[in-house]
Design a protein around this motif. Structure first.
Motif, mmCIF file in Angstrom:
data_model
loop_
_atom_site.group_PDB
_atom_site.id
_atom_site.type_symbol
_atom_site.label_atom_id
_atom_site.label_comp_id
_atom_site.label_asym_id
_atom_site.label_seq_id
_atom_site.Cartn_x
_atom_site.Cartn_y
_atom_site.Cartn_z
ATOM 1 N N ALA A 1 0.839 -1.208 0.000
ATOM 2 C CA ALA A 1 0.000 0.000 0.000
ATOM 3 C C ALA A 1 0.866 1.246 0.000
ATOM 4 O O ALA A 1 0.572 2.234 -0.691
ATOM 5 N N ALA A 2 1.962 1.212 0.780
ATOM 6 C CA ALA A 2 2.871 2.358 0.837
ATOM 7 C C ALA A 2 3.469 2.630 -0.547
ATOM 8 O O ALA A 2 3.505 3.780 -1.015
ATOM 9 N N MET A 3 3.923 1.561 -1.221
ATOM 10 C CA MET A 3 4.517 1.696 -2.563
ATOM 11 C C MET A 3 3.492 2.269 -3.548
ATOM 12 O O MET A 3 3.823 3.108 -4.388
ATOM 13 N N TYR A 4 2.252 1.816 -3.415
ATOM 14 C CA TYR A 4 1.175 2.306 -4.302
ATOM 15 C C TYR A 4 1.028 3.824 -4.167
ATOM 16 O O TYR A 4 0.952 4.541 -5.177
ATOM 17 N N TYR A 5 1.010 4.324 -2.937
ATOM 18 C CA TYR A 5 0.827 5.764 -2.726
ATOM 19 C C TYR A 5 2.068 6.566 -3.098
ATOM 20 O O TYR A 5 1.952 7.694 -3.595
ATOM 21 N N PHE A 6 3.257 5.995 -2.910
ATOM 22 C CA PHE A 6 4.465 6.702 -3.324
ATOM 23 C C PHE A 6 4.521 6.807 -4.854
ATOM 24 O O PHE A 6 4.903 7.847 -5.401
ATOM 25 N N ASP A 7 4.114 5.725 -5.522
ATOM 26 C CA ASP A 7 4.078 5.751 -6.999
ATOM 27 C C ASP A 7 3.032 6.752 -7.500
ATOM 28 O O ASP A 7 3.247 7.437 -8.505
ATOM 29 N N LYS A 8 1.892 6.835 -6.796
ATOM 30 C CA LYS A 8 0.872 7.816 -7.173
ATOM 31 C C LYS A 8 1.391 9.242 -6.970
ATOM 32 O O LYS A 8 1.098 10.139 -7.770
ATOM 33 N N THR A 9 2.172 9.423 -5.911
ATOM 34 C CA THR A 9 2.775 10.745 -5.653
ATOM 35 C C THR A 9 3.672 11.142 -6.815
ATOM 36 O O THR A 9 3.619 12.284 -7.310
ATOM 37 N N ILE A 10 4.481 10.205 -7.265
ATOM 38 C CA ILE A 10 5.397 10.466 -8.396
ATOM 39 C C ILE A 10 4.600 10.767 -9.667
ATOM 40 O O ILE A 10 4.918 11.698 -10.410
ATOM 41 N N ALA A 11 3.527 9.994 -9.887
ATOM 42 C CA ALA A 11 2.693 10.171 -11.088
ATOM 43 C C ALA A 11 2.033 11.547 -11.119
ATOM 44 O O ALA A 11 1.827 12.121 -12.192
ATOM 45 N N VAL A 12 1.706 12.087 -9.945
ATOM 46 C CA VAL A 12 1.088 13.422 -9.881
ATOM 47 C C VAL A 12 2.167 14.510 -9.946
ATOM 48 O O VAL A 12 1.985 15.542 -10.609
ATOM 49 N N SER A 13 3.298 14.283 -9.288
ATOM 50 C CA SER A 13 4.342 15.318 -9.165
ATOM 51 C C SER A 13 5.043 15.638 -10.479
ATOM 52 O O SER A 13 5.279 16.814 -10.794
ATOM 53 N N LEU A 14 5.389 14.620 -11.256
ATOM 54 C CA LEU A 14 6.180 14.847 -12.471
ATOM 55 C C LEU A 14 5.488 15.754 -13.488
ATOM 56 O O LEU A 14 6.094 16.727 -13.958
ATOM 57 N N PRO A 15 4.217 15.504 -13.853
ATOM 58 C CA PRO A 15 3.572 16.365 -14.873
ATOM 59 C C PRO A 15 3.431 17.827 -14.448
ATOM 60 O O PRO A 15 3.370 18.712 -15.288
#
Length: 576
Positions: free
Chosen positions: A213-227
């Motif tokens: 679950a932690a990895m899922y939210y960290f990956d979502k953070t990256i997906a939102v932050s980069l664009p």
């Protein structure tokens, strides 16, 4: 040449002056209406003037000059934020203006502004690790949010995110994730704030050891932050992912991610994040026995940690790691580090050290317990009140039932008296007509009048029966009325008397019936004789106590029974 250099210098000075004038001539744009939406727009225009308090006041001046009390409150709160940046520590000016903003919000009794002003002050206390001061204010603010619609709050997403961060800091994970997920609902997606909340939820799951679950939210953070080019949030998410790989024993991937975190933090000048990532990387390098690289990272992190008094917790970690590297190799240096560590630990007891955080957590749990006790007490009082209401309702219901019972009984008695009077009246009327019939020597005309009167009496009694159907004493009253009604019908005795008088008046007609229609029964004769006397089907039905349909069907059966002789019968009936 000297002239040219001098002229160039003057032009450059003018350019710099013009540039700085334009830079500092910025003022806050404030809308006329002080609605919640406009207040949020003003807050989002906030700028950090760092060491320039003059320009800070100039920038915020329109808020103080406004006739809106709400805008005045924003002025004091944002000015307090400016002084916080100016001094970069807790200071009397910030304290004064934060408390002034809170008091003025209370003076105008605006719940949304009170919550925002208190949350703004809490952020200041949290940032500089004034935990003991923070918790009472924070709990009061959290409690206030329970009694307001989040849609009416000022920047609710930011407020709930801050609550989540605090609860994460003091290890109240259940409350932390509750507030963070609530924050997501009120935060604009694809924004730095949204990415920040996603990252915080990831940290919660990491602490819970729910690494998928932690990895899922960290990956979502990256997906939102980069664009959206939120590079620092991207860097932090990489560093947080590194912690998961460290737990899995994949030190190589963890070190690669932390190095990227440091590179981005240094590129975009976020010293605080660079310091955290360097400490984490040093810890992993020590596990890998790479003390040289670890020591280099700690030296760099220490320089940052020493620059701010509120970085003492990180400085404590750095010293402990340095002691781990020394491991008895340099007793003199080790002694110096231990003395330094002791001072820091004493300082942390009052700020964000383990003791302070434990005390803060205890304070929160105590408040939650007291709140549960309060809720239980309120529930008990509510249940007690409801119990008393139920008892009162039962008593009222019993009294009402008694009243209804006696009213009903009285009504029944009155109805019974009225009903008995009607029965007596009908009986007297019946007796009077029967007496008249006897006094008229029982001739046929008298019988006809008597039968017509019976029809009238039968109609009245049927109407009475219909009227008492809704009466509560219907079944009691029906019996006597029905008995009286039945007494009006043509009995065998009445029939024989009637037939005798009919034969006297219509002897020829009667003899013709007996001769030509020997198959006729008494039931047929009753209908034929009454029809001869011009009684209608309805009147015949009433006198015989049968339905109108029964009279019609009786005639139809007679027609079928007589066949061709039927027309002859009715010719005889119609003859005068």
């Amino acid at each position: 040449m000297a002239y040219i250099i001098k002229r160039t210098g003057i032009l450059f000075a003018v350019f710099i002056f013009t540039f700085l004038s334009k830079s500092y001539s910025q003022t806050l744009t404030i809308p006329l209406q002080d609605s919640r939406e406009n207040i949020e727009r003003i807050i989002l225009q906030e700028k950090d003037f760092q060491k320039d308090s003059v320009q800070l006041k100039k920038f915020l001046a329109p808020l103080l000059q406004s006739s809106s009390k709400k805008y005045n409150i924003l002025y004091y709160a944002l000015l307090a934020n400016g002084y916080s940046s100016f001094f970069d520590k807790t200071n009397s000016l910030s304290d004064t203006y934060y408390l002034l903003s809170i008091q003025k919000a209370k003076d105008i009794n605006d719940p949304s502004l009170i919550i925002w002003a208190e949350m703004n002050y809490s952020k200041y206390l949290y940032y500089y690790r004034e935990i003991d001061k923070l918790i009472p204010t924070l709990l009061k603010t959290i409690d206030a949010t329970e009694s307001i619609n989040p849609n009416k709050m000022i920047l609710p997403g930011e407020t709930f995110k801050f609550f989540g961060w605090i609860m994460t800091t003091i290890d109240d994970e259940d409350l932390a994730v509750k507030f963070l997920k609530k924050s997501l609902h009120y935060t604009k997606t694809n924004s730095p704030e949204y990415a920040s909340v996603l990252n915080a939820i990831g940290v919660y799951y990491f602490k819970e050891k729910n690494f998928p679950a932690a990895m899922y939210y960290f990956d979502k953070t990256i997906a939102v932050s980069l664009p959206i080019s939120d590079n620092i949030r991207y860097a932090k998410a990489l560093g947080d992912k590194a912690l998961i790989y460290e737990k899995k024993g994949d030190y190589k991937t963890a070190l690669e991610l932390l190095q990227k975190d440091i590179d981005y933090s240094e590129k975009y000048k976020d010293e605080k994040n660079s310091m955290y990532a360097s400490i984490l990387m040093a810890k992993i390098l020590l596990k890998e026995q790479d003390t040289s690289r670890a020591n280099a990272l700690l030296q760099k992190a220490e320089k940052i940690a020493l620059s701010k008094p509120y970085y003492n917790n990180s400085l404590k970690d750095i010293i402990e790691l340095k002691l781990n590297i020394l491991n008895g190799k340099d007793p003199e240096k080790e002694l110096s580090l231990r003395r330094e560590l002791k001072k820091i630990e004493e300082s942390l007891l009052k700020t964000d050290g383990e003791t302070a955080l434990t005390r803060a957590n205890w304070f929160v749990q105590k408040a939650k317990y007291e709140n549960r006790v309060k809720n239980t007490q309120l529930q008990y009082e509510h249940e007690s009140k409801m119990k008393n209401i139920y008892i009162l309702l039962v008593i009222l219901a019993i009294l009402l039932s008694i009243f209804i019972f006696f009213s009903f009984k009285k009504r029944l008695k009155n109805n019974s008296l009225e009903y008995n009077k009607k029965i007596i009246d009908h009986k007297i009327e019946k007796r009077n007509y029967e007496k008249k019939l006897n006094d008229a020597n029982l001739d046929l005309d008298a019988h006809i009048k008597f039968l017509h009167n019976k029809n009238i009496q039968i109609s009245k009694l049927k109407l009475e029966l219909e009227n008492i159907k809704q009466s509560p004493s219907y079944h009691l009253e029906k019996g006597k009325l029905q008995e009286l009604l039945d007494s009006h019908l043509m009995t065998d005795e009445n029939w024989n008397t009637f037939k005798r008088e009919f034969k006297k008046e219509y002897n020829v007609f009667y003899e013709a019936l007996m001769k030509d229609f020997p198959e006729l029964k008494d039931s047929n004769l009753k209908i034929i004789m009454l029809q001869k006397l011009r009684f209608t089907n309805s009147e015949i039905a009433s006198l015989l106590g049968i339905t109108l349909d029964a009279v019609k069907k009786s005639k139809q059966r007679l027609k079928k029974k007589l066949g061709d002789k039927h027309n002859l019968l009715f010719e005889i009936i119609d003859m005068s």
